[in-house]
Design an enzyme around this catalytic site. Structure first.
Site, PDB file in Angstrom:
ATOM      1  N   LYS A  17     -11.054   0.557  -2.134  1.00  0.00           N
ATOM      2  CA  LYS A  17     -10.008   1.181  -2.945  1.00  0.00           C
ATOM      3  C   LYS A  17     -10.410   1.225  -4.425  1.00  0.00           C
ATOM      4  O   LYS A  17     -11.299   1.972  -4.759  1.00  0.00           O
ATOM      5  CB  LYS A  17      -8.689   0.465  -2.686  1.00  0.00           C
ATOM      6  CG  LYS A  17      -8.074   1.038  -1.413  1.00  0.00           C
ATOM      7  CD  LYS A  17      -7.652   0.077  -0.381  1.00  0.00           C
ATOM      8  CE  LYS A  17      -7.329   0.803   0.921  1.00  0.00           C
ATOM      9  NZ  LYS A  17      -6.943  -0.112   1.983  1.00  0.00           N
ATOM     10  N   SER A  45       0.794  -1.226   0.000  1.00  0.00           N
ATOM     11  CA  SER A  45       0.000   0.000   0.000  1.00  0.00           C
ATOM     12  C   SER A  45       0.828   1.279   0.000  1.00  0.00           C
ATOM     13  O   SER A  45       0.410   2.285  -0.565  1.00  0.00           O
ATOM     14  CB  SER A  45      -0.932   0.004   1.217  1.00  0.00           C
ATOM     15  OG  SER A  45      -0.208  -0.205   2.417  1.00  0.00           O
ATOM     16  N   HIS A  85      -5.035  -3.500  -2.453  1.00  0.00           N
ATOM     17  CA  HIS A  85      -4.658  -2.532  -3.499  1.00  0.00           C
ATOM     18  C   HIS A  85      -4.479  -3.165  -4.875  1.00  0.00           C
ATOM     19  O   HIS A  85      -4.460  -2.457  -5.881  1.00  0.00           O
ATOM     20  CB  HIS A  85      -3.367  -1.806  -3.104  1.00  0.00           C
ATOM     21  CG  HIS A  85      -3.555  -0.887  -1.955  1.00  0.00           C
ATOM     22  ND1 HIS A  85      -3.957   0.419  -2.091  1.00  0.00           N
ATOM     23  CD2 HIS A  85      -3.452  -1.104  -0.621  1.00  0.00           C
ATOM     24  CE1 HIS A  85      -4.078   0.977  -0.894  1.00  0.00           C
ATOM     25  NE2 HIS A  85      -3.766   0.073   0.014  1.00  0.00           N
TER      26      HIS A  85
HETATM   27  C1  LIG Z   1      -6.838  -0.343   3.298  1.00  0.00           C
HETATM   28  C2  LIG Z   1      -6.248  -1.649   3.632  1.00  0.00           C
HETATM   29  C3  LIG Z   1      -6.878  -2.508   4.538  1.00  0.00           C
HETATM   30  C4  LIG Z   1      -8.099  -2.108   5.300  1.00  0.00           C
HETATM   31  O1  LIG Z   1      -9.229  -2.114   4.484  1.00  0.00           O
HETATM   32  P1  LIG Z   1     -10.472  -1.227   4.897  1.00  0.00           P
HETATM   33  O2  LIG Z   1     -11.596  -1.815   4.158  1.00  0.00           O
HETATM   34  O3  LIG Z   1     -10.152   0.172   4.519  1.00  0.00           O
HETATM   35  O4  LIG Z   1     -10.622  -1.386   6.394  1.00  0.00           O
HETATM   36  C5  LIG Z   1      -6.318  -3.747   4.756  1.00  0.00           C
HETATM   37  N1  LIG Z   1      -5.184  -4.126   4.131  1.00  0.00           N
HETATM   38  C6  LIG Z   1      -4.552  -3.315   3.274  1.00  0.00           C
HETATM   39  C7  LIG Z   1      -3.305  -3.796   2.601  1.00  0.00           C
HETATM   40  C8  LIG Z   1      -5.058  -2.055   3.006  1.00  0.00           C
HETATM   41  O5  LIG Z   1      -4.412  -1.235   2.178  1.00  0.00           O
END
Ligand SMILES: *Cc1c(COP(=O)(O)O)cnc(C)c1O
Length: 395
Positions: free
Chosen positions: A238, A178, A206
């Site tokens: 995302k 990320s 991602h």
């Molecule tokens: C954003 C993210 C999460 C968390 O997901 P949410 O739905 O925003 O709680 C988990 N793992 C990674 C790698 C992320 O980038």
């Protein structure tokens, strides 16, 4: 006097240039953001495919609310599980080519749920040093022993595995990292897992929608399936432009989560309208390959121009294009200087990234115009002397 001296801690936090604050955006998420004081061209959301404000998603959400109301009003296992949730889970099983998928309210909760349901004190987890905070927290909560390995260093992982005795081991990694934008060395990780008789879990928050055939994610990019990676997690917040998360795997895995994942059991089911919107986004993301092609064009263009400006690019071929700054103070100053030029790029600082590796995390979206990217590049060129010296030859 209270012993709860919050003020000192906040003052220290600010002095270390780690203070974060929230601003209320006045428009929908997109390539421009409007705040009380000004409009900006924005390069920091995770809206990679530009779906967060897509009319078909809005319509699906509205229809979902008309059909099922707003709140689920109970957990999945009581009676909060609607047909909208069911259909999305079926679509996800299809999308991931796995027998089943299970929805969670957020990615954070999915990671907490999976890792606490599967692991106990007797188990060992091998975790990439740059894994997402939710994985770090989940592993800790699970009570398993944690062995962190240097980012994407399979040699180091093997060393760590040889160093400990274990009955059951799990290797866990982000698919697309990320904060760095690079992909996990999945084929090598899978090889090690097979040799060492370990399981692998990939968090592809991602990667999904962005890489792989029809945006099927990091596993698809490497041609890996359920026999290689038994536990796959993805999110809708995302690239899919919606909200929520899921885990996909075997029938036994999903049943284990239904029975034992506390973040699935003890929480209200996601609003059905959100499930309907996510379902629509899953369809659009797969079908509209032009969004990924457009993104790739912008990525290539940005990297080429940034390299010519001798900016500190990182080895990433994804929409996450961080510029390494180093110290938090400089990252904050650069982010502020960009804001002054009408460009929004958040400074990413510890503990989101390791110490001395603060950065400007630039993200691209299929919706960006080349003129917008040029505006960013011009602003960066004007600030070039404020970036640390580096060696592009390493890339
Ligand atoms: C954003 C993210 C999460 C968390 O997901 P949410 O739905 O925003 O709680 C988990 N793992 C990674 C790698 C992320 O980038």
């Amino acid at each position: 006097m209270s012993s709860w001296d919050l003020k000192t801690k906040l003052v220290q936090h600010r002095a270390r240039h780690l203070y974060r604050s929230v601003r209320a955006r006045l428009n929908a998420q997109g390539t421009t953001t409007r705040y009380q004081e000004q409009d900006y061209v924005s390069f920091c959301s995770n809206n990679y495919l530009g779906l967060a404000n897509h009319p078909d998603l809005i319509q699906a959400l509205q229809k979902g609310a008309e059909d099922f109301g707003v709140g689920s009003a109970s957990s999945h296992l009581i009676n909060g599980h609607s047909h909208a949730h069911h259909e999305l889970e079926e679509a996800l099983a299809d999308y991931t080519e796995r027998p089943r998928a299970l929805l969670f309210s957020t990615g954070y909760m999915a990671n907490l749920g999976v890792l606490t349901a599967l692991l106990g004190k007797q188990d060992v987890v091998f975790s990439d040093r740059l894994n997402h905070a939710s994985i770090v927290d989940a592993v800790q909560l699970s009570g398993a022993a944690v062995k962190r390995y240097a980012h994407a260093q399979v040699e180091h992982l093997m060393q760590r595995m040889f160093d400990v005795d274990y009955q059951r081991a799990l290797i866990v990694s982000d698919g697309l990292f990320s904060m760095d934008g690079d992909l996990a060395p999945l084929p090598e990780l899978v090889k090690v897992a097979k040799v060492q008789d370990a399981w692998i879990m990939i968090d592809d928050a991602h990667g999904m929608g962005v890489v792989g055939e029809n945006g099927k994610g990091t596993l698809s990019h490497y041609g890996m399936g359920i026999d290689d990676v038994p536990i796959l997690m993805g999110t809708f917040g995302k690239a899919f432009g919606s909200f929520g998360a899921f885990v996909a795997g075997s029938d036994e895995l999903i049943e284990t989560l239904v029975q034992f994942a506390r973040t699935y059991i003890y929480t209200t089911a996601l609003p059905p309208s959100i499930a309907a919107a996510s379902h629509m986004s899953l369809k659009i993301a797969q079908k509209e390959s032009w969004r990924r092609e457009r993104l790739q064009t912008l990525i290539t263009y940005f990297r080429k121009c940034a390299a010519q400006l001798d900016l500190p690019l990182m080895p990433s071929n994804t929409p996450i294009q961080p510029l390494m700054v180093g110290e938090s103070e400089n990252a904050v100053a650069l982010s502020k200087a960009l804001l002054d030029k009408g460009i929004e790029v958040t400074a990413i600082r510890p503990p989101s990234v390791p110490r001395h590796s603060a950065r400007l995390r630039i993200t691209l979206s299929a919706e960006h115009t080349q003129a917008q990217v040029d505006r960013l590049l011009n602003a960066l060129e004007a600030l070039r002397s404020h970036f640390p010296k580096h060696d592009n030859a390493l890339l």
